[in-house]
Scaffold this active site. Structure first.
Site, PDB file in Angstrom:
ATOM      1  CD  GLU A 175     -44.830 -48.314   1.480  1.00 18.56           C
ATOM      2  OE1 GLU A 175     -44.149 -47.305   1.707  1.00 18.56           O
ATOM      3  OE2 GLU A 175     -44.435 -49.255   0.766  1.00 18.56           O
ATOM      4  CD  GLU A 288     -45.019 -53.084  -3.111  1.00 20.30           C
ATOM      5  OE1 GLU A 288     -43.898 -53.006  -2.565  1.00 20.30           O
ATOM      6  OE2 GLU A 288     -45.802 -52.129  -3.195  1.00 20.30           O
TER       7      GLU A 288
END
Ligand code: 9MR
Length: 395
Positions: A175, A288
């Site tokens: 991220e 995810e």
């Protein structure tokens, strides 16, 4: 109507009773704003058909996230083994948990996870070496660039080195791209203003990959992020990845996290993004995956009591329509992964069941909170074995 709903097989008695009980219990906690006439029983689902792991064995790895073995029940552990061939530690390898102080490591949980996976012939995907979140301040305290670089190297070489040969792949950087547009996000990397960026500059990414590769040359190394499949964030990811490759970062693939909701999956953009990453010579994993049920029945967190409290059950029940729409969304996603099977090497669900999920109360996964297969489970199997043209991948 989708193929899975046409082929529904009557529930096994035990599964039916468990689902009915959970539904009734959850209804007791239902907010009064929900219409009393709303459907409450889930569609019947075959609990005995082929597993997702076996169905996709020639396509991609199928994974789940969890800090195994932890407090997982014998049944839950059996479900992990039955349905998945790779596990991502959901939390225990994050910097703040595994390396809380410069000279303090907490290896108990990661060691137990790696051992459990080895004992049960399940692979491990490591998560995550470098993140802006859950990273203690000591990494950056009183540090010039050289000092912080040395701490980064120590962190990565110790952790990756400890599990050399035992962890198949790693999320090296997680991220790093900002959510906030800066007006030029389509042309720049638009990196998040993290402590890593502030102390080391943008080189922190390249170095992290190099340190990880040195510690375990056989591990596959990933850049992992959410929302990078579409829009300016996708454009920024391409700029970033091209730079990493140019600068010699040993990067193997891109992780598209996949935290979506039923009515918000960017199918066409996702399909194109996978092709874009492949054009850079990279593999893709969906790392995810969870697709929440939209609307008032699923878009809110559980009110509490329900079936065993906020953390383990409860919440507003999903309607049959919700579950069918969610199943269709999962089928469409897997149609894309099948189409792109030469690129997509792993699909990991972020949790085990609607009981074991960070999006608790939103019914995001393919096993329900009683560990029963949901329509989405069968839809994913059907996406390969009995594909529905109405749920095909974009052309
Ligand atoms: O599911 C994880 C949750 O249990 C943690 O509290 C949270 C903070 O560490 O992280 C969640 O997992 C995140 C993952 O590590 C990175 N991508 C977003 C995931 C959901 O927040």
């Amino acid at each position: 109507m989708s193929p899975h709903s046409e082929r529904q097989i009557p529930l096994l008695v035990a599964g039916f009773c468990a689902t009915l009980l959970a539904t009734v219990a959850a209804m007791a906690a239902e907010p009064t704003s929900r219409p009393a006439s709303a459907p409450s029983l889930v569609p019947a689902v075959d609990q005995q058909g082929p597993t997702i792991k076996d169905t996709y064995r020639n396509h991609c790895l199928i994974g789940m996230a969890g800090d195994l073995p932890g407090n997982y029940s014998a049944l839950e552990k059996a479900l992990v083994k039955e349905n998945f061939n790779i596990v991502t530690p959901e939390n225990c390898m994050k910097p703040a948990l595994v390396h809380p102080g410069e000279d303090t490591w907490r290896f108990e949980r990661p060691d137990a996870l790696v051992k459990w996976c080895a004992d049960n012939t399940v692979a491990v995907h490591g998560h995550t070496l470098v993140w802006h979140a859950q990273t203690n301040a000591w990494f950056f305290r009183d540090g010039d660039k050289a000092k912080v670089t040395q701490r980064l190297n120590d962190h990565i070489s110790t952790l990756v080195g400890r599990y050399k040969g035992k962890i198949r792949s790693w999320d090296v950087v997680n991220e790093a791209i900002s959510d906030r547009g800066d007006g030029q996000t389509a042309q720049t990397e638009n990196l998040r203003n993290s402590s890593w960026l502030q102390t080391m500059g943008s080189e922190f990414l390249t170095l992290a990959f190099k340190f990880a590769h040195k510690a375990d040359p056989d591990a596959k190394l990933y850049y992992n992020d959410y929302g990078i499949e579409a829009g300016p964030k996708h454009a920024s990811s391409m700029v970033l990845l091209k730079r990493l490759i140019k600068d010699g970062a040993p990067i193997h693939g891109v992780g598209i996290q996949g935290h979506w909701s039923t009515n918000g999956v960017p199918y066409a953009a996702l399909d194109k993004a996978i092709a874009d990453y492949a054009s850079l010579g990279l593999k893709v994993s969906v790392t995810e995956l969870d697709v929440t049920i939209r609307g008032s029945s699923g878009g809110q967190f559980g009110p509490g009591p329900g079936f065993g409290g906020r953390r383990f059950g409860g919440g507003t029940p999903a309607s049959p329509e919700d579950l069918t729409a969610q199943a269709d969304a999962y089928a469409r996603l897997f149609a894309i992964f099948i189409k792109r099977k030469d690129v997509v090497e792993r699909v990991t669900f972020w949790g085990l069941s609607d009981r074991r999920t960070w999006r608790f109360g939103q019914h995001p996964l393919i096993l329900d909170s009683n560990n029963q297969r949901k329509p989405a489970y069968v839809a994913i199997v059907d996406a390969l074995l009995h594909p529905n043209p109405d749920l095909a991948a974009p052309r």
